[in-house]
Motif scaffolding. Sequence first.
Motif, mmCIF file in Angstrom:
data_model
loop_
_atom_site.group_PDB
_atom_site.id
_atom_site.type_symbol
_atom_site.label_atom_id
_atom_site.label_comp_id
_atom_site.label_asym_id
_atom_site.label_seq_id
_atom_site.Cartn_x
_atom_site.Cartn_y
_atom_site.Cartn_z
ATOM 1 N N ARG A 183 0.833 -1.208 0.000
ATOM 2 C CA ARG A 183 0.000 0.000 0.000
ATOM 3 C C ARG A 183 0.867 1.258 0.000
ATOM 4 O O ARG A 183 0.558 2.211 -0.695
ATOM 5 C CB ARG A 183 -0.925 -0.051 1.228
ATOM 6 N N GLN A 184 1.925 1.268 0.750
ATOM 7 C CA GLN A 184 2.923 2.341 0.756
ATOM 8 C C GLN A 184 4.296 1.698 0.938
ATOM 9 O O GLN A 184 4.880 1.757 2.036
ATOM 10 C CB GLN A 184 2.646 3.362 1.857
ATOM 11 N N GLN A 200 3.375 0.383 -5.820
ATOM 12 C CA GLN A 200 2.269 0.720 -4.927
ATOM 13 C C GLN A 200 0.949 0.256 -5.528
ATOM 14 O O GLN A 200 0.685 0.459 -6.708
ATOM 15 C CB GLN A 200 2.227 2.234 -4.685
ATOM 16 N N ASP A 206 -7.531 -1.111 3.598
ATOM 17 C CA ASP A 206 -6.240 -1.317 4.275
ATOM 18 C C ASP A 206 -5.972 -2.786 4.577
ATOM 19 O O ASP A 206 -5.276 -3.119 5.556
ATOM 20 C CB ASP A 206 -6.165 -0.499 5.567
ATOM 21 N N ARG A 210 1.559 -2.016 4.273
ATOM 22 C CA ARG A 210 2.363 -0.996 3.601
ATOM 23 C C ARG A 210 3.405 -1.648 2.685
ATOM 24 O O ARG A 210 3.526 -1.301 1.526
ATOM 25 C CB ARG A 210 3.042 -0.102 4.632
#
Length: 273
Positions: A183-184, A200, A206, A210
């Motif tokens: 995600r990041q 990404q 969520d 990440r």
Amino acid sequence: MLPPLPPLPPLTGNGHEGAQDSESAQHPQETASTTCALDPAAAEEPVQSLMIGSVPWGKPGALDAQESHQQEQQKQQEQQDAAADNQPFDPDHDGQTVMSSDYKREEGLAAATPLESRPPTGPMVLARLCLHGHANPPSRSQCSDCGAVLNSEPREVGRPRLGTMHISSGESVELDHSLIIGRQPSVSRVMGGAMPRLVQVKSGNDDISRSHVEVRLDGWDVLLVDLKATNGTVLVREGQAPRRLSQGEEAILLNGDIAELGDGISLLFDGLL
């Protein structure tokens, strides 16, 4: 009766030569003509010029040709400068960014020149080459690109790309570097001295961590490494039941494998060797 006078001393030099010199001084033209008549070769010998004929500027028209060439070069430079000045100013172009128009032009040139299907992009690896120069893993007996029989001995070559990763959201990434997907995504440490690429993906709920998974290139192998993702990673392989990887687990990927990350995002690995 007076005694006779003593004889006079002899004159210096030859009296005959002195007479000739006197006559020559009085009649120079006659003397020159007489010399020419006596020596015809001396009369026909041309007077040599003091100019050296071998130097380029001593030849007729050499300076004109040199000046014409310099004027032509100056004219071409002025035309190039004028063409550069006539281009519209683009505030978003920093002079180093490759614009889409440039990419399309380069793409057309690349299409005109056929390239290898898998050009070398990675480190040196042991490989077997077919007659067309395609690199293959040493364990292969048949070329994965053209199907030719591999009879050559293994040798070190630059590793080609190992396949393509297709993301369910529509993007495709060539497997010529290791990847960190999340995600990041971020990199906390570099394995093997090569910096992995960060990919990404969107995760509305969520469900994707990440830094969720790593696609690691190790020699000829493509590994799927779980980065201790909160919701885990599911590996889907044809002919087998889906399997959830444990945290930190590494799995060798096969052609056609799918990795499910969550939030509807999956990764399809195609063209693996």
